[in-house]
Design a protein around this motif. Structure first.
Motif, mmCIF file in Angstrom:
data_model
loop_
_atom_site.group_PDB
_atom_site.id
_atom_site.type_symbol
_atom_site.label_atom_id
_atom_site.label_comp_id
_atom_site.label_asym_id
_atom_site.label_seq_id
_atom_site.Cartn_x
_atom_site.Cartn_y
_atom_site.Cartn_z
ATOM 1 N N THR A 86 0.824 -1.206 0.000
ATOM 2 C CA THR A 86 0.000 0.000 0.000
ATOM 3 C C THR A 86 0.856 1.254 0.000
ATOM 4 O OG1 THR A 86 -1.628 -1.239 1.295
ATOM 5 C CG2 THR A 86 -1.919 1.141 1.185
ATOM 6 N N ALA A 88 0.497 5.734 -0.250
ATOM 7 C CA ALA A 88 -0.350 6.925 -0.236
ATOM 8 C C ALA A 88 -0.128 7.736 -1.506
ATOM 9 C CB ALA A 88 -0.029 7.782 0.983
ATOM 10 N N ASN A 132 -5.020 5.947 -0.489
ATOM 11 C CA ASN A 132 -4.031 4.892 -0.693
ATOM 12 C C ASN A 132 -4.351 4.085 -1.951
ATOM 13 O OD1 ASN A 132 -2.467 5.249 1.756
ATOM 14 N ND2 ASN A 132 -4.221 4.429 2.864
ATOM 15 N N VAL A 172 2.060 4.102 3.819
ATOM 16 C CA VAL A 172 0.598 4.116 3.887
ATOM 17 C C VAL A 172 0.122 5.389 4.582
ATOM 18 C CG1 VAL A 172 -1.420 2.887 4.810
ATOM 19 C CG2 VAL A 172 0.593 1.607 4.056
#
Length: 194
Positions: A86, A88, A132, A172
């Motif tokens: 993941t 951002a 995300n 993340v």
């Protein structure tokens, strides 16, 4: 005499059919349909395509397309070179990707001075808080995001995305840590420039 009557009958029938067609051509329903077609054809579509370059010694690059139709902007972005997992993604204040670490873009774009958060949260969020995205095992990721809170070339300082930058982060977004979401380093950058 029969020819005269037949001729008069044909002339009357032709006149009646002609009037009926003329009347049909001017019905309000058809006029409305024509107006709708004209409105659809004249609808303005605005589009900006940008490239994202690696930052912070990463290999993360990508492309993004912003399209505005009917008062809504849709972003479709594709990336490669990410670590699986993941990451951002945010819009930042300035379309300046000149620094090696991407920090020349400033902080998250936040024209309404809200706290950092998850998009749409009642507690508040930045206009640049996209959220995300997931990178697959090969480091590839795609994200699509749509909102009526952005615009392309409208000049409204609370909505205008031209002059901002897209930043992909190493980590993340936790949606709570202020003011960044604790998303880590900036690994890819692209300025939104016409």
């Amino acid at each position: 005499m029969k020819k005269s009557i037949l001729f008069a009958l044909l002339l009357t029938l032709s006149f009646a059919i002609g009037c009926k067609k003329e009347k049909k051509e001017n019905t309000p329903e058809e006029t409305k349909t024509e107006e709708k077609v004209v409105e659809t054809v004249n609808e303005e579509v605005k589009k900006i395509k940008i490239k994202l370059e690696p930052k912070s010694d990463s290999n993360v690059s990508g492309n993004a397309v912003f399209t505005e139709t009917e008062g809504k902007v849709t972003m479709v972005a594709v990336f490669d070179g990410l670590t699986p997992g993941t990451h951002a993604i945010h819009l930042h204040e300035k379309a300046d990707c000149s620094s090696a670490d991407g920090k020349s873009t400033g902080g998250h774009w936040n024209p309404t001075s809200e706290p950092h958060g998850k998009w749409g949260d009642a507690k508040g969020y930045h206009k640049g808080d996209i959220g995300n995205m997931e990178a697959d095992a090969n480091g590839n990721a795609t994200i699509t995001f749509s909102t009526d809170q952005w615009c392309i070339g409208c000049g409204d300082s609370n909505k205008e995305i031209i002059g901002k930058a897209i930043i992909v982060h190493q980590g993340v977004d936790d949606f709570t840590t202020q003011p960044t979401g604790d998303a880590g380093g900036r690994v890819s950058c692209g300025g939104i420039i016409e």
